[in-house]
Scaffold this motif. Sequence first.
Motif, PDB file in Angstrom:
ATOM      1  N   VAL A  91      19.482 -42.483   2.374  1.00 40.89           N
ATOM      2  CA  VAL A  91      19.234 -43.887   1.994  1.00 40.89           C
ATOM      3  C   VAL A  91      17.813 -44.122   1.494  1.00 40.89           C
ATOM      4  N   THR A  92      16.941 -43.112   1.610  1.00 37.89           N
ATOM      5  CA  THR A  92      15.601 -43.258   1.033  1.00 37.89           C
ATOM      6  C   THR A  92      15.527 -42.699  -0.394  1.00 37.89           C
ATOM      7  N   LYS A  93      16.619 -42.103  -0.857  1.00 42.98           N
ATOM      8  CA  LYS A  93      16.664 -41.667  -2.240  1.00 42.98           C
ATOM      9  C   LYS A  93      16.818 -42.892  -3.148  1.00 42.98           C
ATOM     10  N   ARG A  98      21.724 -47.857  -2.015  1.00 43.58           N
ATOM     11  CA  ARG A  98      21.070 -47.478  -0.765  1.00 43.58           C
ATOM     12  C   ARG A  98      21.043 -48.623   0.257  1.00 43.58           C
ATOM     13  N   ARG A 102      22.804 -48.454   3.947  1.00 39.41           N
ATOM     14  CA  ARG A 102      22.107 -48.720   5.207  1.00 39.41           C
ATOM     15  C   ARG A 102      22.920 -49.661   6.087  1.00 39.41           C
ATOM     16  N   THR A 172      14.220 -43.800   8.689  1.00 39.89           N
ATOM     17  CA  THR A 172      14.012 -44.378   7.356  1.00 39.89           C
ATOM     18  C   THR A 172      12.634 -45.012   7.251  1.00 39.89           C
TER      19      THR A 172
END
Length: 288
Positions: A91-93, A98, A102, A172
């Motif tokens: 989810v940090t891409k 995203r 999350r 995250t």
Amino acid sequence: MKTLGLFTLFVGPALLAFTIIVLIPFFTGVYYAFTDWNGVNGTINWVGLDNFTYLFTEDKQFQQSFWITTKYTAVAIILTNIAGFILALLVTKMLKTRNMLRTVFFMPNLIGGLLLGFVWQFIFVKGFASIGQITGISLFELPWLGDAKTAFWGIVIVSVWQGAGYIMLIYTAALQNVPQELIEAAKIDGANRWQILRHITMPMVAPAVTVCLFLTISWSFKVFDVNLSLTNGGPFKSTEMLALNIYTEAFVNNRYGLGEAKALIFFLVVAAITIIQVTYTKKKEVES
């Protein structure tokens, strides 16, 4: 006097509430651990260390529950943290979805443990059986809650599914605080993704690892609601965790003193493990 008055004004209500809700019940429970009180009548006899002697010499179910809880905790800690970290990396891409991901990954954490256990009980018993009949895949045809081994892994699956999303949020936040300049410099120097993850990302998120390990250790040792609603300790008490064993002893068998003795041992073990874990990981943070 002015300082004392301000202290009493601001800290006094919280300290009073903490004393009534936490300290008094805790020390009362410690007292009951050395008695034979059944939790119902007013007859309380002091028995000293007899409860603890019984637990370590005769109570085989307590010893089995302790071992099952320890095994479950070790597995759940590893899998929950790995799953949470992988989800955090995802989810940090720079993905358009995203934010939605999350939310989806965190949603299982919002479901209460009892409800979650009953839902997954239906999935394991009815859902998996239907999928197995349609596809013929042996994995779905297993007696998930009817066999000791598969029932244990069933509890692990549900717990990881529920807790990974919360752990993901912590990882995250830590990943987003990793300086991008370091990563760009490493790429220029020829570092691959694995080297960047191992030598830059992991040391930078070490404080988050400390927090996540602490949370997952405490969650796993204290698991009760999922254990109660999913298997109720079955089959034949083969998945009865320590919290459920304490509850059964105190409120089902009406041996409150013995249940408090188990709870006291449980508290001391969990406190010792978490203190050691936090001390060790904090030391690793400094070395990193």
